[in-house]
Motif scaffolding. Structure first.
Motif, PDB file in Angstrom:
ATOM      1  N   GLU A  83       0.836  -1.214   0.000  1.00  0.00           N
ATOM      2  CA  GLU A  83       0.000   0.000   0.000  1.00  0.00           C
ATOM      3  C   GLU A  83       0.864   1.255   0.000  1.00  0.00           C
ATOM      4  OE1 GLU A  83      -2.451  -0.702   3.437  1.00  0.00           O
ATOM      5  OE2 GLU A  83      -4.037  -1.648   2.241  1.00  0.00           O
ATOM      6  N   HIS A  84       1.955   1.216   0.760  1.00  0.00           N
ATOM      7  CA  HIS A  84       2.865   2.366   0.799  1.00  0.00           C
ATOM      8  C   HIS A  84       3.536   2.571  -0.566  1.00  0.00           C
ATOM      9  CE1 HIS A  84       5.603   5.348   2.303  1.00  0.00           C
ATOM     10  NE2 HIS A  84       6.637   4.629   1.922  1.00  0.00           N
ATOM     11  N   ILE A  85       3.966   1.490  -1.195  1.00  0.00           N
ATOM     12  CA  ILE A  85       4.576   1.600  -2.531  1.00  0.00           C
ATOM     13  C   ILE A  85       3.578   2.202  -3.503  1.00  0.00           C
ATOM     14  CG2 ILE A  85       5.443   0.269  -4.509  1.00  0.00           C
ATOM     15  CD1 ILE A  85       6.710  -1.643  -2.408  1.00  0.00           C
ATOM     16  N   ALA A  86       2.337   1.730  -3.470  1.00  0.00           N
ATOM     17  CA  ALA A  86       1.302   2.260  -4.361  1.00  0.00           C
ATOM     18  C   ALA A  86       1.052   3.745  -4.092  1.00  0.00           C
ATOM     19  CB  ALA A  86       0.012   1.457  -4.204  1.00  0.00           C
ATOM     20  N   GLU A  87       1.037   4.122  -2.828  1.00  0.00           N
ATOM     21  CA  GLU A  87       0.833   5.526  -2.464  1.00  0.00           C
ATOM     22  C   GLU A  87       1.947   6.410  -3.028  1.00  0.00           C
ATOM     23  OE1 GLU A  87       1.150   8.117   1.621  1.00  0.00           O
ATOM     24  OE2 GLU A  87       0.185   6.161   1.754  1.00  0.00           O
ATOM     25  N   VAL A  88       3.186   5.970  -2.886  1.00  0.00           N
ATOM     26  CA  VAL A  88       4.318   6.739  -3.428  1.00  0.00           C
ATOM     27  C   VAL A  88       4.238   6.780  -4.953  1.00  0.00           C
ATOM     28  CG1 VAL A  88       6.842   6.841  -3.656  1.00  0.00           C
ATOM     29  CG2 VAL A  88       5.819   6.294  -1.443  1.00  0.00           C
ATOM     30  N   ALA A  89       3.869   5.659  -5.572  1.00  0.00           N
ATOM     31  CA  ALA A  89       3.770   5.599  -7.035  1.00  0.00           C
ATOM     32  C   ALA A  89       2.684   6.547  -7.559  1.00  0.00           C
ATOM     33  CB  ALA A  89       3.483   4.169  -7.473  1.00  0.00           C
ATOM     34  N   ARG A  90       1.603   6.719  -6.810  1.00  0.00           N
ATOM     35  CA  ARG A  90       0.519   7.623  -7.219  1.00  0.00           C
ATOM     36  C   ARG A  90       0.901   9.093  -7.055  1.00  0.00           C
ATOM     37  NH1 ARG A  90      -2.509   4.486  -3.634  1.00  0.00           N
ATOM     38  NH2 ARG A  90      -3.277   2.643  -4.696  1.00  0.00           N
ATOM     39  N   SER A  91       1.872   9.369  -6.205  1.00  0.00           N
ATOM     40  CA  SER A  91       2.271  10.749  -5.927  1.00  0.00           C
ATOM     41  C   SER A  91       3.342  11.194  -6.922  1.00  0.00           C
ATOM     42  CB  SER A  91       2.838  10.839  -4.503  1.00  0.00           C
ATOM     43  OG  SER A  91       4.126  10.244  -4.470  1.00  0.00           O
ATOM     44  N   ASP A  92       3.802  12.395  -6.735  1.00  0.00           N
ATOM     45  CA  ASP A  92       4.911  12.904  -7.547  1.00  0.00           C
ATOM     46  C   ASP A  92       6.242  12.736  -6.830  1.00  0.00           C
ATOM     47  OD1 ASP A  92       3.253  13.722  -9.606  1.00  0.00           O
ATOM     48  OD2 ASP A  92       2.924  15.694  -8.730  1.00  0.00           O
ATOM     49  N   GLN A  93       6.286  11.910  -5.774  1.00  0.00           N
ATOM     50  CA  GLN A  93       7.500  11.775  -4.977  1.00  0.00           C
ATOM     51  C   GLN A  93       8.587  10.983  -5.682  1.00  0.00           C
ATOM     52  OE1 GLN A  93       5.273  10.076  -1.649  1.00  0.00           O
ATOM     53  NE2 GLN A  93       6.095  11.730  -0.386  1.00  0.00           N
ATOM     54  N   SER A 162       3.210  -0.620 -13.585  1.00  0.00           N
ATOM     55  CA  SER A 162       3.786  -1.054 -12.305  1.00  0.00           C
ATOM     56  C   SER A 162       2.816  -0.785 -11.162  1.00  0.00           C
ATOM     57  CB  SER A 162       5.118  -0.338 -12.053  1.00  0.00           C
ATOM     58  OG  SER A 162       6.071  -0.722 -13.027  1.00  0.00           O
ATOM     59  N   LEU A 163       2.184   0.388 -11.173  1.00  0.00           N
ATOM     60  CA  LEU A 163       1.185   0.691 -10.157  1.00  0.00           C
ATOM     61  C   LEU A 163       0.029  -0.299 -10.253  1.00  0.00           C
ATOM     62  CD1 LEU A 163      -0.094   2.349  -7.909  1.00  0.00           C
ATOM     63  CD2 LEU A 163      -0.877   3.981  -9.660  1.00  0.00           C
ATOM     64  N   ALA A 164      -0.425  -0.585 -11.460  1.00  0.00           N
ATOM     65  CA  ALA A 164      -1.511  -1.555 -11.642  1.00  0.00           C
ATOM     66  C   ALA A 164      -1.091  -2.939 -11.148  1.00  0.00           C
ATOM     67  CB  ALA A 164      -1.926  -1.610 -13.112  1.00  0.00           C
ATOM     68  N   PHE A 165       0.168  -3.296 -11.358  1.00  0.00           N
ATOM     69  CA  PHE A 165       0.683  -4.583 -10.901  1.00  0.00           C
ATOM     70  C   PHE A 165       0.617  -4.664  -9.369  1.00  0.00           C
ATOM     71  CE2 PHE A 165       3.950  -7.510  -9.522  1.00  0.00           C
ATOM     72  CZ  PHE A 165       3.812  -8.582 -10.400  1.00  0.00           C
ATOM     73  N   VAL A 166       1.100  -3.620  -8.696  1.00  0.00           N
ATOM     74  CA  VAL A 166       1.083  -3.589  -7.230  1.00  0.00           C
ATOM     75  C   VAL A 166      -0.359  -3.615  -6.726  1.00  0.00           C
ATOM     76  CG1 VAL A 166       1.667  -2.200  -5.188  1.00  0.00           C
ATOM     77  CG2 VAL A 166       3.340  -2.471  -7.032  1.00  0.00           C
ATOM     78  N   GLU A 167      -1.229  -2.834  -7.340  1.00  0.00           N
ATOM     79  CA  GLU A 167      -2.634  -2.831  -6.931  1.00  0.00           C
ATOM     80  C   GLU A 167      -3.274  -4.203  -7.158  1.00  0.00           C
ATOM     81  OE1 GLU A 167      -3.943   0.542  -9.225  1.00  0.00           O
ATOM     82  OE2 GLU A 167      -3.749   1.888  -7.489  1.00  0.00           O
ATOM     83  N   GLY A 168      -2.862  -4.892  -8.230  1.00  0.00           N
ATOM     84  CA  GLY A 168      -3.364  -6.233  -8.487  1.00  0.00           C
ATOM     85  C   GLY A 168      -2.925  -7.213  -7.410  1.00  0.00           C
TER      86      GLY A 168
END
Length: 176
Positions: A83-93, A162-168
């Motif tokens: 969840e943390h990886i997905a959160e960072v991936a969704r941000s501009d960080q 990659s975000l879709a993969f993590v969310e999957g």
């Protein structure tokens, strides 16, 4: 700063519980106070680098193996980490890419590699294994590693995929 990690989640992307579990697994006899010191240092470093999306530019390639790793912390710990990886991936960080198993072998599969470029200094490379790390300033070696990183970046899933993969993974493997 560009990082490729084959067997774990980058320290800058780790949740406190993931770091704690990793430190305990790799050094089972370490004093609990030392474990917490390491967790706090890693979290402070991550906060300092991830708080401002403009400086520095961060790019992570995480191998799929690291996202499937079973850990002593169990499903809840890994769920929070993903969840943390997905959160960072969704941000501009940071930019996060997943290197899927289907990409095959990569020249960077020998361990963790971090490339750092600076405005007024030459680029450097830091490689790390379980018990040691090495900073390399040799321009030819840094250039060679940069080419290898570029090939890994091209072979990895796009940031969106990659975000879709993590969310999957979260939906399938770590649903509560």
């Amino acid at each position: 700063m560009c990082e490729f990690d084959t067997s774990g989640i980058s320290g800058l992307l780790q949740t406190p519980e993931y770091t704690r579990t990793l430190v305990r697994a790799s050094r089972p006899r370490v004093d609990p106070e030392e474990v917490e010191r390491r967790v706090n240092l890693r979290q402070e470093r991550a906060h300092a680098l991830l708080k401002d999306p403009a400086d520095p530019d961060l790019w992570f390639i995480l191998h799929e193996a690291a996202l499937h790793m079973e850990a002593p912390g169990g499903n809840q710990m890994m769920r929070e980490q993903l969840e943390h990886i997905a959160e960072v991936a969704r941000s501009d960080q940071a930019v996060i890419q997943v290197m899927p198993f289907s990409a095959g072998l990569s020249p960077l599969l020998y361990g963790t590699t971090t490339l750092m470029t600076f405005v007024d200094e030459p680029p450097v490379m830091y490689t790390e294994s379980a018990y040691s790390g090495q900073l390399t300033e040799d321009p030819a070696l840094v250039a060679s590693c940069t080419k290898s990183y570029d090939l890994a970046r091209a072979a990895a899933l796009s940031p969106e995929a990659s975000l879709a993969f993590v969310e999957g993974l979260l939906a399938k493997d770590y649903s509560l």
